[in-house]
Design an enzyme around this catalytic site. Structure first.
Site, PDB file in Angstrom:
ATOM      1  N   HIS A   1       0.731  -1.189  -0.233  1.00 36.04           N
ATOM      2  CA  HIS A   1       0.079  -0.342  -0.134  1.00 36.04           C
ATOM      3  C   HIS A   1       0.521   1.232   0.316  1.00 36.04           C
ATOM      4  O   HIS A   1       0.244   2.021  -0.540  1.00 36.04           O
ATOM      5  CB  HIS A   1      -0.822   0.042   1.317  1.00 36.04           C
ATOM      6  CG  HIS A   1      -0.598  -0.165   2.360  1.00 36.04           C
ATOM      7  ND1 HIS A   1      -0.017  -0.453   3.388  1.00 36.04           N
ATOM      8  CD2 HIS A   1      -0.058   1.167   3.159  1.00 36.04           C
ATOM      9  CE1 HIS A   1      -0.219   0.120   4.402  1.00 36.04           C
ATOM     10  NE2 HIS A   1       0.326   1.039   4.620  1.00 36.04           N
TER      11      HIS A   1
ATOM     12  N   ASP B   1       0.022  -7.370   1.535  1.00 38.64           N
ATOM     13  CA  ASP B   1      -0.004  -6.632   1.501  1.00 38.64           C
ATOM     14  C   ASP B   1       1.978  -6.375   1.775  1.00 38.64           C
ATOM     15  O   ASP B   1       2.778  -5.882   2.546  1.00 38.64           O
ATOM     16  CB  ASP B   1      -0.150  -5.543   2.539  1.00 38.64           C
ATOM     17  CG  ASP B   1       0.046  -4.121   1.882  1.00 38.64           C
ATOM     18  OD1 ASP B   1       0.538  -3.371   1.505  1.00 38.64           O
ATOM     19  OD2 ASP B   1      -0.858  -3.618   3.724  1.00 38.64           O
TER      20      ASP B   1
ATOM     21  N   SER C   1       4.709   2.697   8.147  1.00 37.46           N
ATOM     22  CA  SER C   1       4.371   2.084   6.768  1.00 37.46           C
ATOM     23  C   SER C   1       5.456   1.803   5.950  1.00 37.46           C
ATOM     24  O   SER C   1       6.149   2.235   5.742  1.00 37.46           O
ATOM     25  CB  SER C   1       3.152   1.892   6.184  1.00 37.46           C
ATOM     26  OG  SER C   1       1.713   2.216   6.763  1.00 37.46           O
TER      27      SER C   1
END
Length: 358
Positions: free
Chosen positions: A96, A127, A210
């Site tokens: 992402h 992911d 992230s």
């Protein structure tokens, strides 16, 4: 989930922080504490200072060792983090974070220079993604990855990345739980993946973290911070102290395949081989997963499941939504046999299925 592109499932939890202290009791004599009591007090204070200094020294040692392997990634208008995977310039991050971009700007922890990189492969189902630097700078340091099976609740960990664009930032916490299965949101920038065996941590995970590193006190990466829980009672804002990281063993498995083959060749993720959607009952409550399409030759096809069937159970697990089906499958392995209960034209049926692979 609250991260650089997505929001977490709506999890609500209370975290109790227990602070340990040492009570030093003086004597009751009007003349004050005795020499022995004073000596004991001073010794105890010295132990506390030494313990604190040792922990601080451990933190600084870990940061010096691991932070140079954490980079900042610009993907179009989005910002995230990444970990140097090897000395050839491969960097692993979240799918992402890269989104639909193919080229990226990368800044390392020990340089202000902006490097360029290209996408090798993105694997939204877990992911994870790998990008590769166009030019490998001297001194690029690959991270050391831990064995996820040895991660224990209570371990002190440090989260490293670029929260809110603040590059090379470090937060601390503990491993709060292991083995969590968490589903991302897919409508607000996330991949919509259901990810098993995640590490839950109290270390602060903010937008921009992230793809970064969750590191133990040995300086090894135990996971990639990916999601932060949101609290619906706080209007969907991040719930403090509840973050999730993809375990290092899965990171190595996926990234290793991408580096070697340019794609994921063995996901290790079980699948039924269907496209489905959540259906509701007469009370508008989620009541199962309607099979929209069946993959030819897939697990469901071989078991006789057809488009139009409504799946209500996988093994011993009730299925009410597409998310619950994904989470149930995440706990399985390709090749395992289980049962699928479904209704067809109002009649309940049950078949045995040998699960396929994503």
């Amino acid at each position: 989930m609250a991260d650089s592109r997505s929001r977490a499932p709506r999890l609500v939890a209370s975290v109790a922080v227990l602070c340990c202290s040492v009570a030093l009791v003086a004597g009751c004599s009007a003349s004050g504490p005795s020499g022995t009591e004073t000596s004991t007090t001073q010794a105890a204070q010295a132990v506390v200072r030494k313990s604190g200094n040792d922990l601080q020294s451990d933190y600084q040692k870990v940061i010096k060792q691991a932070l140079p392997s954490v980079v900042q990634i610009e993907a179009g208008s989005s910002l995230g983090s990444g970990i140097v995977y090897d000395d050839k310039g491969h960097i692993v991050t979240n799918a992402h974070v890269v989104g639909n971009e193919k080229t990226f700007k990368v800044t390392t922890a020990n340089s202000e220079d902006t490097l360029t990189a290209k996408l090798v492969y993105s694997y939204p189902d877990q992911d994870l993604a790998v990008v590769k630097l166009d030019k490998v700078p001297s001194g690029l340091k690959a991270a050391s990855f831990a064995d996820s099976s040895k991660v224990q609740v209570g371990q002190i960990v440090l989260a490293m990345g670029s929260p809110l664009g603040l590059s090379s930032s470090v937060t601390q916490g503990i491993v709060s739980a292991t083995g969590r299965t968490v589903s991302e949101g897919g409508s607000d920038g996330g991949t919509g993946a259901t990810i098993p065996n995640m590490v839950q941590t109290s270390a602060a995970i903010n937008p921009g973290n992230s793809g970064g590193a969750l590191v133990d006190l040995d300086g090894q990466v135990i996971g990639i911070p990916t999601l932060a829980a949101t609290d619906p009672e706080l209007g969907g804002s991040a719930a403090p102290g509840i973050g999730f990281a993809i375990p290092a063993s899965m990171v190595k498995t996926v990234a290793g395949q991408i580096v070697e083959s340019g794609k994921v060749t063995d996901s290790g993720r079980a699948a039924l081989g269907i496209t489905g959607r959540t259906v509701v009952d007469d009370s508008y409550q989620a009541a199962g997963v309607a099979v929209v399409e069946v993959k030819s030759g897939g697990a469901a096809d071989k078991a006789g499941i057809e488009a139009g069937d409504i799946i209500t159970r996988l093994g011993d697990t009730d299925i009410t939504t597409i998310t619950s089906l994904s989470e149930a499958l995440a706990a399985q392995k390709p090749g395992e046999r289980t049962s699928v209960t479904f209704t067809r034209n109002g009649i309940e049926k049950k078949v045995d299925v040998t699960l396929g692979e994503v």
